[in-house]
Design an enzyme around this catalytic site. Structure first.
Site, PDB file in Angstrom:
ATOM      1  N   LYS A  12       0.854  -1.199   0.000  1.00  0.00           N
ATOM      2  CA  LYS A  12       0.000   0.000   0.000  1.00  0.00           C
ATOM      3  C   LYS A  12       0.890   1.251   0.000  1.00  0.00           C
ATOM      4  CE  LYS A  12      -4.011   1.824   2.589  1.00  0.00           C
ATOM      5  NZ  LYS A  12      -4.855   1.644   3.795  1.00  0.00           N
ATOM      6  N   SER A  25      -9.794   1.530   2.863  1.00  0.00           N
ATOM      7  CA  SER A  25      -8.946   2.303   1.986  1.00  0.00           C
ATOM      8  C   SER A  25      -7.887   1.486   1.243  1.00  0.00           C
ATOM      9  CB  SER A  25      -8.260   3.399   2.800  1.00  0.00           C
ATOM     10  OG  SER A  25      -7.366   2.847   3.721  1.00  0.00           O
ATOM     11  N   SER A  44      -9.947  -0.715   7.006  1.00  0.00           N
ATOM     12  CA  SER A  44      -9.333  -0.533   5.689  1.00  0.00           C
ATOM     13  C   SER A  44      -8.613  -1.742   5.105  1.00  0.00           C
ATOM     14  CB  SER A  44      -8.362   0.645   5.728  1.00  0.00           C
ATOM     15  OG  SER A  44      -9.065   1.865   5.691  1.00  0.00           O
TER      16      SER A  44
END
Lengths: 92, 478
Positions: free
Chosen positions: B79, B154, B178
């Site tokens: 990420k 997310s 997330s």
């Protein structure tokens, strides 16, 4: 309700009048939603800042020497520099 | 052999048996990314050069017949709020568009030690603030199961990359759901570890008392392998702790499921949940009952306040964490266009941050401001204590909690962007876990209208191994 202009200044956010008006509306409905917390009785309850208890963790206050290469790279990350310094606008 | 569909264990075996080289493996994934990521947009940045370099090193080890760690040569996606030295790290924000990370995050150091191969940095909602990946400054990621739908957020890029076979595993971060929400929407496994189990050093901070890095994988076994690789104390994160290593061997939980006590919180099956999602979750829980577990309805009475508590605490912490973006030290800057310092701050931050981030900073600053602190922030911290007490009480009589990850399946792109509160409701079943610092896992347990549904297994603090082993028993059956 609250003074969004003042909040934006505290937040150091340069927002247009139009956006301020929009945020005023959005935050009002979000804070209305927070009102439900008033129903919870929290007398005698300790606040939680972390999910589990940790004692303060300390270390010796000594600077670690970094390689000149690392320092150069960090300085290079700054938008405005002079020699090995990060440039900032005068504040006085 | 299709290399990109293998699990970590299968890939590791293939490398050991010299069925393929680490370089062939890395190239297979890089080709897959080239072929499918145009449509999905899971990656913000593909680190091809780094991946090939790392793969060649592993091939040298294999050539010399040296012992291979489990993750050696395994291609993964990271990420973009987790730093890899020398690579771009944007956190999905324009304010960090050209930022190059000067050091490796704690988890990256650990993966490097094992010799993992980094394929690239994945898309996310700006500063991990969002539930759909639509808040990325660089455009939304699409759900590989249905390109008209969001992957969840997310960590949407990481989950989509795993689901589309564009990596063998990925790392995400979970502040309010997330990792679990996108894992659920994309039909992959996602683990949010206990607070403190994994170092947050080098994770671009959102809400420091809630953030945790976790694995997103194709199988539960893979999640366990990655979790074991990244967990543990790191001197660079004073809130990280050493826990007993999860045993590499999987214990025979089958026998233990006999007497397993599963708590099903009634507050997680309320109005607003898609009835088909509820049916799928209940039938998954039923499977455990058939294996001999005892199902017990429990109550977590403060659940309904969790969303308000979360949306006071997380923006408050974020408003402080994001104060560092000032246009002076790094990142986007209006310095050259402004004459005085205050205007540099105002213009840099006003233009550099996206809409949702600006909204949350305003929210946090207000909640912390003089005269309102007690009514909002302090009150939220106290209700947080109540939420933790609910879980402590529940875990006296049960071993694990099972619930849905989300009240719905993946929604359509654009469906919720204009209504913050509706978007915030996507996290309603995941945020309590962060507030209480517990471990939780999202396990694919079925589909509704061809869209994946995730079962959430919540364990007591530091019981990652237990929930992983319990999840495995159902995984075999779905």
């Amino acid at each position: 309700m609250f003074d969004v202009k003042h909040i934006a200044k505290l937040a150091r956010l340069g927002l247009s009048a139009q956006e301020l008006a929009k945020i005023q509306k959005e935050l009002s409905s979000i804070f209305d939603f927070f009102k439900e917390l008033e129903q919870v009785d929290v007398s005698d309850v300790k606040p939680t800042s972390h999910a589990y208890f940790l004692e303060n963790i300390v270390r010796e206050d000594v600077a670690k020497k970094q390689l000149p290469k690392t320092v150069a790279q960090l300085v290079k990350s700054a938008p405005e520099t002079k020699n090995r310094y990060v440039k900032v606008k005068p504040i006085l | 052999m299709n290399l990109t569909t293998l699990t970590i264990t299968q890939t590791h075996q293939g490398l050991k048996d010299k069925k393929f080289s680490a370089l062939e493996l890395a190239n297979a994934y890089l080709d897959k990314i080239k072929q499918s990521d145009k449509d999905i947009f899971a990656y913000l940045h593909v680190t091809e050069k780094l991946a090939i370099e790392q793969a060649k090193k592993i091939d040298d080890l294999i050539f010399k017949n040296e012992k291979l760690p489990l993750l050696a040569g395994i291609p993964c996606a990271i990420k973009d709020n987790i730093l890899i030295k020398g690579e771009q790290s944007t956190a999905g924000s324009k304010i960090l568009e050209n930022y190059i990370a000067p050091y490796d995050a704690g988890v990256i150091k650990k993966l490097n030690k094992q010799g993992s191969v980094f394929l690239g940095k994945t898309n996310l909602d700006e500063f991990a603030m969002g539930s759909s990946t639509e808040n990325s400054a660089f455009g939304p990621t699409k759900n590989p199961c249905d390109l008209e739908r969001v992957p969840g957020g997310s960590s949407g890029g990481s989950a989509a990359a795993v689901a589309a076979d564009e990596c063998a595993f990925a790392l995400g971060s979970d502040t309010g759901g997330s990792v679990r929400l996108p894992a659920s929407f994309c039909g992959v496994v996602g683990l949010k570890p206990s607070y403190g189990a994994v170092s947050r050093n080098g994770l671009i901070a959102f809400a420091s008392s809630l953030d945790q890095i976790g694995p997103i994988t194709k199988t539960v076994e893979d999640a366990k392998i990655v979790f074991n690789a990244i967990r543990g104390r790191d001197e660079m994160d004073s809130t990280s702790v050493e826990i007993n290593p999860a045993s590499a061997k999987t214990t025979a939980w089958q026998s233990k499921i006999q007497n397993l006590r599963i708590g099903v919180p009634k507050e997680y099956f309320v109005k607003g949940i898609n009835p088909e999602v509820e049916k799928t979750i209940r039938s998954a829980i039923k499977q455990y009952e058939k294996m001999g577990a005892k199902i017990k309805e429990i109550s977590l009475p403060h659940t309904k306040y969790a969303l308000a508590v979360y949306y006071i605490i997380s923006p408050s912490e974020a408003s402080a964490n994001l104060a560092r973006f000032d246009g002076i030290k790094y990142g986007y800057s209006e310095s050259k266009n402004q004459d005085n310092l205050l205007d540099v701050y105002l213009q840099t931050r006003g233009k550099g941050f996206g809409k949702e981030v600006r909204r949350r900073i305003m929210l946090g600053i207000y909640a912390l401001s003089a005269g309102y602190y007690d009514a909002y922030y302090l009150k939220a911290q106290k209700v947080r204590t109540r939420i933790i007490e609910d879980f402590n009480k529940a875990f006296q009589d049960i071993d694990v909690i099972m619930a849905p990850v989300s009240p719905t399946t993946a929604f359509k792109l654009g469906e919720k962007v204009d209504d913050p509160i509706t978007m915030y409701l996507s996290d309603i079943f995941t945020i309590s876990v962060n507030l209480a610092g517990l471990p939780a896992l999202s396990l694919p347990c079925g589909k509704v209208d061809n869209l994946p549904v995730g079962l959430q297994l919540i364990g007591n603090v530091f019981e990652e191994e237990k929930i992983l082993d319990i999840a495995r028993e159902l995984e075999y059956r779905v």
